[in-house]
Design an enzyme around this catalytic site. Structure first.
Site, PDB file in Angstrom:
ATOM      1  CG  LEU A 104      28.178  37.602  34.145  1.00 18.31           C
ATOM      2  CD1 LEU A 104      27.668  36.425  34.973  1.00 18.31           C
ATOM      3  CD2 LEU A 104      27.028  38.517  33.769  1.00 18.31           C
ATOM      4  CG  ASP A 105      30.165  44.150  36.662  1.00 16.64           C
ATOM      5  OD1 ASP A 105      30.901  44.284  35.670  1.00 16.64           O
ATOM      6  OD2 ASP A 105      29.211  44.900  36.922  1.00 16.64           O
ATOM      7  CE  LYS A 106      36.261  40.078  43.743  1.00 15.95           C
ATOM      8  NZ  LYS A 106      37.264  40.817  44.544  1.00 15.95           N
ATOM      9  NE  ARG A 133      27.602  47.342  39.851  1.00 15.15           N
ATOM     10  CZ  ARG A 133      28.898  47.200  40.149  1.00 15.15           C
ATOM     11  NH1 ARG A 133      29.689  46.502  39.332  1.00 15.15           N
ATOM     12  NH2 ARG A 133      29.382  47.770  41.230  1.00 15.15           N
TER      13      ARG A 133
END
Length: 372
Positions: A157-159, A257
Site C-alpha cells: 500500500l502507498d505510504k 490514484r
C-alpha cells in the site's frame, strides 16, 4: 525529498530482495599486477562482491586507509600497499533491522498475518526510507520472518493509504499467496472519496507506466505500460464529491490514484495526482486540507488460506480522518445527519458485498478512459 520510482517498482505486487553484508574490517595488500591502477579501480577488482559506487563512497567517507593514511580515490598504486577497508553496512542491511512499533494485527496464525496499516507508514524500505518501515516492524513482531524473502510481504500500500494487508509467515505460504495474486483471485476492495460527481459504476482499463514527463509519477500510457484494471462503484454522491468503492483486478503502483485522475475524478487530498483547486465549499476545502493525504482506504481483503484452503475475508473500519470528512460531506449535502458512529456506516453499506462486483451486474458497463 522526493525520489524517482525505481524501475523495478512498477507493480505493487512486485518482489524485492535483501542484500545484507555484515560490517567488518578488511586488511589487504595490493598485488603487483594491479600497479598503475587508481585505488578505486583496484579495489573494485579486489572486492568483486561490492559495487563501484559503494567502494567510492567508502573512500570518500574516509573508510579506506592506504599505508595508514586516508586514501584518495584517484591515487595511483605501485603495488604492495597495505590497505585497511572498513566495510560499511549498506542501506539494504539497515532496511532489514527489526524495529519495535505498534501494529494493528487483525488476524494471525502460523502461516499468515493480516494487519490494518495506518496512513503515514511506509511498507518497505527504499531511497529516503531505509528504516521505520512496516518491514522493520514485522521483523520485530515476528523474528522468524527474517527467514522469509521480503519479510513475508507480498503486496503493498502507498505510504499514505491506510488499510488491510496480508503477510506470509512461511515460504510455502508466501508462494501460495503470490500465486493467488498472479491469478487475480485475491479480492482487494478500497473505499475512497473522489472529487466531483462520479456519474455511474464502471470499469477503468488502461496501461499504466512511468509518467514520461515526470519520473516521480505514474500515468496512463499508450505503449510500454502494464495492464491495469479497476472497477468503480458509487456509494454516495455529495455536492462536489463522491464516496466510491474500487475493486482491483491488477496491482500496479498508484493504480487507483492514477485511474481516478484519468477519469477526471482524482482522489480528494491526493498530493500527487489530485486537484488542489477543486471547487468546493470553504468548510470542505479545509477538511480536505486537514486530511493531508489521499482519501483512500483498503477496506476489504479476501484470499484463500495457504494451509487450510479456507477462504478468509476481513474488513478494516474507516479511519477517523476519512470518517470525519465523510460526515462533513453528508451534512453539507443535506442528508439526514452525519452518521454518528462506525456501526451506522457499517449498517448503511452492509449490502455492498463482494458478490456485487460481478462485472455483468453493473447498471452501466462503461470504460471511463478512452480507447487508444
Amino acid at each position: 525529498m522526493n525520489h524517482p520510482i525505481p524501475d523495478t517498482d512498477l507493480d505493487e505486487d512486485n518482489d524485492f530482495s535483501p542484500a545484507c553484508q555484515p560490517a567488518e574490517t578488511l586488511r589487504l595488500s595490493v598485488p603487483i599486477d594491479l600497479a598503475g591502477l587508481r585505488l578505486d579501480a583496484a579495489l573494485a577488482k579486489m572486492l568483486p562482491d561490492y559495487s563501484r559506487s559503494r567502494i567510492a563512497s567508502w573512500i570518500k567517507d574516509g573508510e579506506v586507509l592506504c599505508n595508514g593514511q586516508p586514501a584518495l580515490p584517484k591515487a595511483k598504486l605501485i603495488g604492495g600497499e597495505d590497505l585497511v577497508v572498513n566495510i560499511q553496512p549498506s542501506h539494504e542491511t539497515q532496511a532489514f533491522t527489526p524495529e519495535a512499533m505498534p501494529l494493528d494485527i487483525i488476524f494471525e496464525d502460523d502461516s499468515v498475518l493480516v494487519l490494518n496499516k495506518p496512513a503515514g507508514l511506509v511498507v518497505h524500505p527504499a531511497a529516503g526510507n531505509w528504516t521505520g518501515t512496516l518491514l522493520n516492524g514485522l521483523l520485530a513482531h515476528a523474528p522468524e520472518l527474517s527467514q522469509v524473502p521480503r519479510a513475508g510481504i507480498v503486496h503493498r500500500l502507498d505510504k499514505d493509504t491506510s488499510g488491510l494487508m496480508v503477510v506470509a509467515k512461511t515460504l510455502p505460504a508466501q508462494n501460495h499467496l503470490v500465486q493467488q495474486l498472479q491469478s487475480r483471485s485475491v479480492k482487494r476492495i478500497y473505499r475512497a472519496i473522489a472529487d466531483g460527481i462520479v456519474p455511474f459504476d464502471g470499469k477503468i482499463e488502461t496501461q499504466i507506466g512511468r509518467d514520461p514527463h515526470n519520473r516521480l509519477k505514474m500515468a496512463v500510457v499508450k505503449f510500454g505500460g502494464k495492464e491495469a484494471i479497476t472497477h468503480v462503484k458509487v456509494l454516495e454522491r455529495y455536492q462536489a464529491h463522491s464516496y466510491i468503492e474500487c475493486s482491483l483486478e491488477t496491482g500496479r503502483t498508484h493504480q487507483i490514484r492514477v485511474h481516478l485522475r484519468e477519469a477526471r475524478h482524482p482522489l480528494a487530498g491526493d498530493p500527487v495526482y489530485g486537484n488542489p483547486r477543486h471547487p468546493c465549499s470553504p468548510e470542505v476545502k479545509a477538511e480536505v486540507k486537514a486530511l493531508a493525504r489521499q482519501a483512500l482506504h483498503a477496506y476489504r481483503l479476501s484470499f484463500v488460506h495457504p494451509k487450510t484452503n479456507e477462504t478468509l475475508s476481513f474488513e478494516a473500519p474507516m479511519p477517523d480522518d476519512m470518517y470525519h470528512l465523510l460526515s462533513v460531506l453528508r451534512l453539507e449535502s443535506g442528508m439526514d445527519s452525519a452518521l454518528s458512529h462506525e456501526q451506522e456506516w457499517a449498517e448503511k453499506f452492509a449490502g455492498e458485498d463482494d458478490d456485487d462486483w460481478n462485472e455483468d451486474d453493473y447498471d452501466v458497463d462503461v470504460v471511463y478512459v478512452k480507447d487508444y
